[in-house]
Design a protein around this motif. Sequence first.
Motif, PDB file in Angstrom:
ATOM      1  N   GLU A  61      76.618  41.849  47.306  1.00  0.00           N
ATOM      2  CA  GLU A  61      75.903  43.113  47.505  1.00  0.00           C
ATOM      3  C   GLU A  61      76.578  44.234  46.731  1.00  0.00           C
ATOM      4  OE1 GLU A  61      74.719  46.261  51.078  1.00  0.00           O
ATOM      5  OE2 GLU A  61      75.245  44.193  51.587  1.00  0.00           O
ATOM      6  N   LEU A  62      75.763  45.021  46.013  1.00  0.00           N
ATOM      7  CA  LEU A  62      76.253  46.155  45.236  1.00  0.00           C
ATOM      8  C   LEU A  62      75.379  47.364  45.542  1.00  0.00           C
ATOM      9  CD1 LEU A  62      78.062  47.373  43.007  1.00  0.00           C
ATOM     10  CD2 LEU A  62      76.449  46.456  41.332  1.00  0.00           C
ATOM     11  N   ASN A  63      75.989  48.400  46.116  1.00  0.00           N
ATOM     12  CA  ASN A  63      75.280  49.630  46.430  1.00  0.00           C
ATOM     13  C   ASN A  63      75.793  50.738  45.519  1.00  0.00           C
ATOM     14  OD1 ASN A  63      74.125  51.940  47.452  1.00  0.00           O
ATOM     15  ND2 ASN A  63      74.627  51.511  49.573  1.00  0.00           N
ATOM     16  N   MET A  64      74.940  51.159  44.592  1.00  0.00           N
ATOM     17  CA  MET A  64      75.302  52.230  43.654  1.00  0.00           C
ATOM     18  C   MET A  64      74.384  53.439  43.823  1.00  0.00           C
ATOM     19  SD  MET A  64      76.407  50.204  40.254  1.00  0.00           S
ATOM     20  CE  MET A  64      77.206  51.674  39.622  1.00  0.00           C
ATOM     21  N   SER A  65      73.730  53.549  44.944  1.00  0.00           N
ATOM     22  CA  SER A  65      72.798  54.649  45.197  1.00  0.00           C
ATOM     23  C   SER A  65      73.488  56.013  45.117  1.00  0.00           C
ATOM     24  CB  SER A  65      72.163  54.480  46.583  1.00  0.00           C
ATOM     25  OG  SER A  65      71.385  53.317  46.622  1.00  0.00           O
ATOM     26  N   LYS A  66      72.685  57.009  44.829  1.00  0.00           N
ATOM     27  CA  LYS A  66      73.126  58.411  44.770  1.00  0.00           C
ATOM     28  C   LYS A  66      74.241  58.649  43.754  1.00  0.00           C
ATOM     29  CE  LYS A  66      71.777  59.431  49.494  1.00  0.00           C
ATOM     30  NZ  LYS A  66      72.225  59.877  50.809  1.00  0.00           N
ATOM     31  N   ASN A  67      74.103  58.018  42.588  1.00  0.00           N
ATOM     32  CA  ASN A  67      74.988  58.260  41.451  1.00  0.00           C
ATOM     33  C   ASN A  67      74.120  58.594  40.249  1.00  0.00           C
ATOM     34  OD1 ASN A  67      77.831  57.613  42.303  1.00  0.00           O
ATOM     35  ND2 ASN A  67      76.848  55.694  42.883  1.00  0.00           N
ATOM     36  N   ASN A  68      74.673  59.267  39.285  1.00  0.00           N
ATOM     37  CA  ASN A  68      73.925  59.665  38.099  1.00  0.00           C
ATOM     38  C   ASN A  68      74.042  58.577  37.021  1.00  0.00           C
ATOM     39  OD1 ASN A  68      72.279  61.450  36.698  1.00  0.00           O
ATOM     40  ND2 ASN A  68      74.015  62.435  35.714  1.00  0.00           N
ATOM     41  N   LEU A  69      73.503  57.405  37.305  1.00  0.00           N
ATOM     42  CA  LEU A  69      73.651  56.259  36.405  1.00  0.00           C
ATOM     43  C   LEU A  69      72.757  56.353  35.184  1.00  0.00           C
ATOM     44  CD1 LEU A  69      73.751  53.414  39.064  1.00  0.00           C
ATOM     45  CD2 LEU A  69      75.643  54.743  38.125  1.00  0.00           C
ATOM     46  N   LEU A  70      71.615  56.969  35.349  1.00  0.00           N
ATOM     47  CA  LEU A  70      70.636  57.118  34.278  1.00  0.00           C
ATOM     48  C   LEU A  70      70.134  55.760  33.795  1.00  0.00           C
ATOM     49  CD1 LEU A  70      72.492  59.856  32.198  1.00  0.00           C
ATOM     50  CD2 LEU A  70      70.718  60.217  33.931  1.00  0.00           C
ATOM     51  N   ASP A  71      69.119  55.773  32.963  1.00  0.00           N
ATOM     52  CA  ASP A  71      68.566  54.538  32.402  1.00  0.00           C
ATOM     53  C   ASP A  71      69.599  53.796  31.577  1.00  0.00           C
ATOM     54  OD1 ASP A  71      65.944  54.936  33.462  1.00  0.00           O
ATOM     55  OD2 ASP A  71      65.555  56.381  31.876  1.00  0.00           O
ATOM     56  N   SER A  72      70.379  54.539  30.815  1.00  0.00           N
ATOM     57  CA  SER A  72      71.371  53.898  29.940  1.00  0.00           C
ATOM     58  C   SER A  72      72.378  53.083  30.744  1.00  0.00           C
ATOM     59  CB  SER A  72      72.092  54.943  29.086  1.00  0.00           C
ATOM     60  OG  SER A  72      72.683  55.933  29.919  1.00  0.00           O
ATOM     61  N   GLY A  73      72.740  53.570  31.908  1.00  0.00           N
ATOM     62  CA  GLY A  73      73.680  52.845  32.756  1.00  0.00           C
ATOM     63  C   GLY A  73      73.082  51.574  33.320  1.00  0.00           C
ATOM     64  N   VAL A  74      71.862  51.663  33.815  1.00  0.00           N
ATOM     65  CA  VAL A  74      71.219  50.489  34.408  1.00  0.00           C
ATOM     66  C   VAL A  74      70.938  49.432  33.340  1.00  0.00           C
ATOM     67  CG1 VAL A  74      69.146  49.688  35.602  1.00  0.00           C
ATOM     68  CG2 VAL A  74      70.329  51.729  36.372  1.00  0.00           C
ATOM     69  N   ILE A  75      70.587  49.848  32.149  1.00  0.00           N
ATOM     70  CA  ILE A  75      70.368  48.893  31.059  1.00  0.00           C
ATOM     71  C   ILE A  75      71.662  48.133  30.776  1.00  0.00           C
ATOM     72  CG2 ILE A  75      69.884  48.728  28.581  1.00  0.00           C
ATOM     73  CD1 ILE A  75      67.831  51.073  29.069  1.00  0.00           C
ATOM     74  N   GLN A  76      72.801  48.824  30.776  1.00  0.00           N
ATOM     75  CA  GLN A  76      74.100  48.164  30.605  1.00  0.00           C
ATOM     76  C   GLN A  76      74.392  47.227  31.773  1.00  0.00           C
ATOM     77  OE1 GLN A  76      76.508  48.115  28.213  1.00  0.00           O
ATOM     78  NE2 GLN A  76      74.989  49.138  26.957  1.00  0.00           N
ATOM     79  N   LEU A  77      74.140  47.694  32.968  1.00  0.00           N
ATOM     80  CA  LEU A  77      74.405  46.913  34.175  1.00  0.00           C
ATOM     81  C   LEU A  77      73.613  45.603  34.169  1.00  0.00           C
ATOM     82  CD1 LEU A  77      75.930  47.118  36.906  1.00  0.00           C
ATOM     83  CD2 LEU A  77      73.849  48.125  37.840  1.00  0.00           C
ATOM     84  N   CYS A  78      72.402  45.650  33.680  1.00  0.00           N
ATOM     85  CA  CYS A  78      71.530  44.470  33.672  1.00  0.00           C
ATOM     86  C   CYS A  78      72.090  43.329  32.828  1.00  0.00           C
ATOM     87  CB  CYS A  78      70.143  44.849  33.187  1.00  0.00           C
ATOM     88  SG  CYS A  78      69.207  45.766  34.445  1.00  0.00           S
ATOM     89  N   THR A  79      72.885  43.628  31.851  1.00  0.00           N
ATOM     90  CA  THR A  79      73.510  42.576  31.045  1.00  0.00           C
ATOM     91  C   THR A  79      74.359  41.670  31.923  1.00  0.00           C
ATOM     92  OG1 THR A  79      73.569  44.084  29.161  1.00  0.00           O
ATOM     93  CG2 THR A  79      74.968  42.153  29.040  1.00  0.00           C
ATOM     94  N   GLY A  80      75.135  42.249  32.804  1.00  0.00           N
ATOM     95  CA  GLY A  80      75.964  41.467  33.715  1.00  0.00           C
ATOM     96  C   GLY A  80      75.190  40.859  34.864  1.00  0.00           C
ATOM     97  N   LEU A  81      74.090  41.504  35.257  1.00  0.00           N
ATOM     98  CA  LEU A  81      73.301  41.016  36.382  1.00  0.00           C
ATOM     99  C   LEU A  81      72.610  39.689  36.077  1.00  0.00           C
ATOM    100  CD1 LEU A  81      71.597  44.292  37.666  1.00  0.00           C
ATOM    101  CD2 LEU A  81      73.343  42.942  38.826  1.00  0.00           C
TER     102      LEU A  81
END
Length: 142
Positions: free
Chosen positions: A56-76
């Motif tokens: 489980e990973l909870n990253m809610s209420k952070n300013n991740l932006l699209d660029s961050g989530v796109i990076q995160l998806c590589t590892g996901l």
Amino acid sequence: MEEFDLQKFKKSDECLFRLLEVLKISIRAVLNDCNLTDESCTNLSKALGSDNNLIELNMSKNNLLDSGVIQLCTGLKTCKLEILKLSNCALTEKSCSALASVLSSDSSSLKELDLSNNTLRDSGVKPLSDGLKNNFKLEILR
């Protein structure tokens, strides 16, 4: 380790980077509302792509932006994460294509995905919907 909670430390990208090894041996990572940015997502992506115990990973209420989530998806794409919470992360429809590719991946273990309180729009929901067509593991989508 059952839970890693960044709130108990200095809430920042740098602190998370220094504690990534602790995060990797944890089952649950609570990183919500910790002043994290897209910079953290790059480091987290590497951690998720390597040997880890996270479910489980909870990253809610952070300013991740699209660029961050796109990076995160590589590892996901290659991890065994079952619950991902990205509520209130300043995401738009641009994140949805990357998330859809994770959802449609045969190796995806996601059972719960929270994207609430982001601006995904109809144009973002379409790729998410397409990504879910062959995903029978996801049980909860917010």
